[in-house]
Motif scaffolding. Structure first.
Motif, PDB file in Angstrom:
ATOM      1  N   ASP A 101      14.621 -80.321  26.272  1.00 47.37           N
ATOM      2  CA  ASP A 101      15.691 -81.115  26.881  1.00 47.37           C
ATOM      3  C   ASP A 101      15.179 -82.378  27.562  1.00 47.37           C
ATOM      4  OD1 ASP A 101      17.682 -79.417  26.031  1.00 47.37           O
ATOM      5  OD2 ASP A 101      17.591 -78.168  27.847  1.00 47.37           O
ATOM      6  N   ASN A 102      14.004 -82.300  28.197  1.00 48.75           N
ATOM      7  CA  ASN A 102      13.508 -83.488  28.897  1.00 48.75           C
ATOM      8  C   ASN A 102      13.119 -84.594  27.923  1.00 48.75           C
ATOM      9  OD1 ASN A 102      11.294 -82.176  27.875  1.00 48.75           O
ATOM     10  ND2 ASN A 102      10.082 -82.298  29.741  1.00 48.75           N
ATOM     11  N   ILE A 103      12.749 -84.269  26.704  1.00 44.86           N
ATOM     12  CA  ILE A 103      12.427 -85.295  25.713  1.00 44.86           C
ATOM     13  C   ILE A 103      13.701 -85.828  25.064  1.00 44.86           C
ATOM     14  CG2 ILE A 103      11.244 -85.727  23.522  1.00 44.86           C
ATOM     15  CD1 ILE A 103       9.072 -83.856  24.432  1.00 44.86           C
ATOM     16  N   LYS A 104      14.709 -84.964  24.895  1.00 45.53           N
ATOM     17  CA  LYS A 104      15.986 -85.403  24.322  1.00 45.53           C
ATOM     18  C   LYS A 104      16.641 -86.493  25.168  1.00 45.53           C
ATOM     19  CE  LYS A 104      17.314 -81.107  22.057  1.00 45.53           C
ATOM     20  NZ  LYS A 104      18.272 -79.999  22.062  1.00 45.53           N
ATOM     21  N   GLN A 105      16.405 -86.464  26.469  1.00 46.50           N
ATOM     22  CA  GLN A 105      17.024 -87.430  27.366  1.00 46.50           C
ATOM     23  C   GLN A 105      16.398 -88.822  27.249  1.00 46.50           C
ATOM     24  OE1 GLN A 105      16.609 -85.551  31.145  1.00 46.50           O
ATOM     25  NE2 GLN A 105      18.133 -83.983  30.711  1.00 46.50           N
ATOM     26  N   MET A 106      15.274 -88.929  26.604  1.00 51.00           N
ATOM     27  CA  MET A 106      14.588 -90.218  26.474  1.00 51.00           C
ATOM     28  C   MET A 106      15.048 -90.940  25.211  1.00 51.00           C
ATOM     29  SD  MET A 106      10.715 -89.559  27.700  1.00 51.00           S
ATOM     30  CE  MET A 106      10.357 -87.871  27.280  1.00 51.00           C
ATOM     31  N   THR A 107      16.315 -91.306  25.146  1.00 49.98           N
ATOM     32  CA  THR A 107      16.849 -91.967  23.958  1.00 49.98           C
ATOM     33  C   THR A 107      16.277 -93.373  23.802  1.00 49.98           C
ATOM     34  OG1 THR A 107      18.779 -92.699  25.206  1.00 49.98           O
ATOM     35  CG2 THR A 107      18.981 -90.642  23.958  1.00 49.98           C
ATOM     36  N   ALA A 108      15.932 -94.015  24.894  1.00 52.92           N
ATOM     37  CA  ALA A 108      15.354 -95.355  24.805  1.00 52.92           C
ATOM     38  C   ALA A 108      13.994 -95.303  24.111  1.00 52.92           C
ATOM     39  CB  ALA A 108      15.216 -95.974  26.187  1.00 52.92           C
ATOM     40  N   LEU A 109      13.243 -94.233  24.348  1.00 52.77           N
ATOM     41  CA  LEU A 109      11.947 -94.077  23.683  1.00 52.77           C
ATOM     42  C   LEU A 109      12.136 -93.893  22.188  1.00 52.77           C
ATOM     43  CD1 LEU A 109       8.881 -93.782  24.004  1.00 52.77           C
ATOM     44  CD2 LEU A 109       9.256 -91.341  24.303  1.00 52.77           C
ATOM     45  N   LYS A 110      13.151 -93.145  21.802  1.00 54.96           N
ATOM     46  CA  LYS A 110      13.447 -92.919  20.384  1.00 54.96           C
ATOM     47  C   LYS A 110      13.766 -94.245  19.697  1.00 54.96           C
ATOM     48  CE  LYS A 110      17.040 -90.784  17.605  1.00 54.96           C
ATOM     49  NZ  LYS A 110      18.241 -89.969  17.666  1.00 54.96           N
ATOM     50  N   GLU A 111      14.616 -95.044  20.321  1.00 56.79           N
ATOM     51  CA  GLU A 111      14.969 -96.345  19.751  1.00 56.79           C
ATOM     52  C   GLU A 111      13.784 -97.299  19.780  1.00 56.79           C
ATOM     53  OE1 GLU A 111      18.198 -97.308  22.260  1.00 56.79           O
ATOM     54  OE2 GLU A 111      19.583 -95.923  21.267  1.00 56.79           O
ATOM     55  N   GLY A 112      12.966 -97.197  20.818  1.00 55.62           N
ATOM     56  CA  GLY A 112      11.775 -98.043  20.903  1.00 55.62           C
ATOM     57  C   GLY A 112      10.776 -97.757  19.796  1.00 55.62           C
TER      58      GLY A 112
END
Length: 152
Positions: A47-58
């Motif tokens: 869950d803590n990685i799922k919240q990092m949507t900006a990292l995914k887009e980056g």
């Protein structure tokens, strides 16, 4: 002032330039695959990685930018276009500057692993920059054979 002998790749610049091109292409492909894997397997992530949507887009944006600059490098290398290599050198100058800032931040936070990773990345990018500079110089000295000089 010339380069030391161990940093002068001009005798076999095409070999080093091919190696750099393969490294750039692999970096772009791995970054795009990482972004794709994140998109496809998002439900299996914590869950803590799922919240990092900006990292995914980056990561996706970084993969696209890496792909564009790898393509630009290959055009400059294969077609001997100096302007492509000049743009790539500008990109590398910006990237190395940002990595120095990242190294400084890792050192200020006393994060030893991040500092070591940044040093390794800086060394690799220094090698890439050195090879591209020498390739650009070799491309400027490349001359096409003159036709019709001795003919009637």
């Amino acid at each position: 002032m010339g380069l030391p002998a161990f940093l002068n790749f001009s005798n076999n610049i095409r070999t080093h330039a091919t190696f750099v091109g393969v490294m750039l292409s692999l970096d772009a492909v791995v970054t795009l695959l990482l972004s794709l894997a994140w998109s496809l397997e998002e439900d299996k992530l914590p869950d803590n990685i799922k919240q990092m949507t900006a990292l995914k887009e980056g990561i996706l944006v970084m993969g696209i930018v890496n792909s564009l600059f790898a393509l630009l490098y290959w055009i400059g290398y294969l077609k001997r276009q100096r302007w492509c290599l000049t743009v790539f050198i500008g990109f590398m100058a910006i990237a190395i500057t940002l990595q120095f800032i990242g190294l400084l931040g890792a050192m200020l936070q006393l994060n030893f692993v991040s500092a070591c990773v940044m040093l390794i990345v800086l060394a690799i990018n220094g090698y890439v920059l050195l090879v591209v500079l020498q390739l650009r110089k070799a491309n400027s000295e490349f001359t096409m054979p003159q036709q019709g000089v001795y003919g009637v």
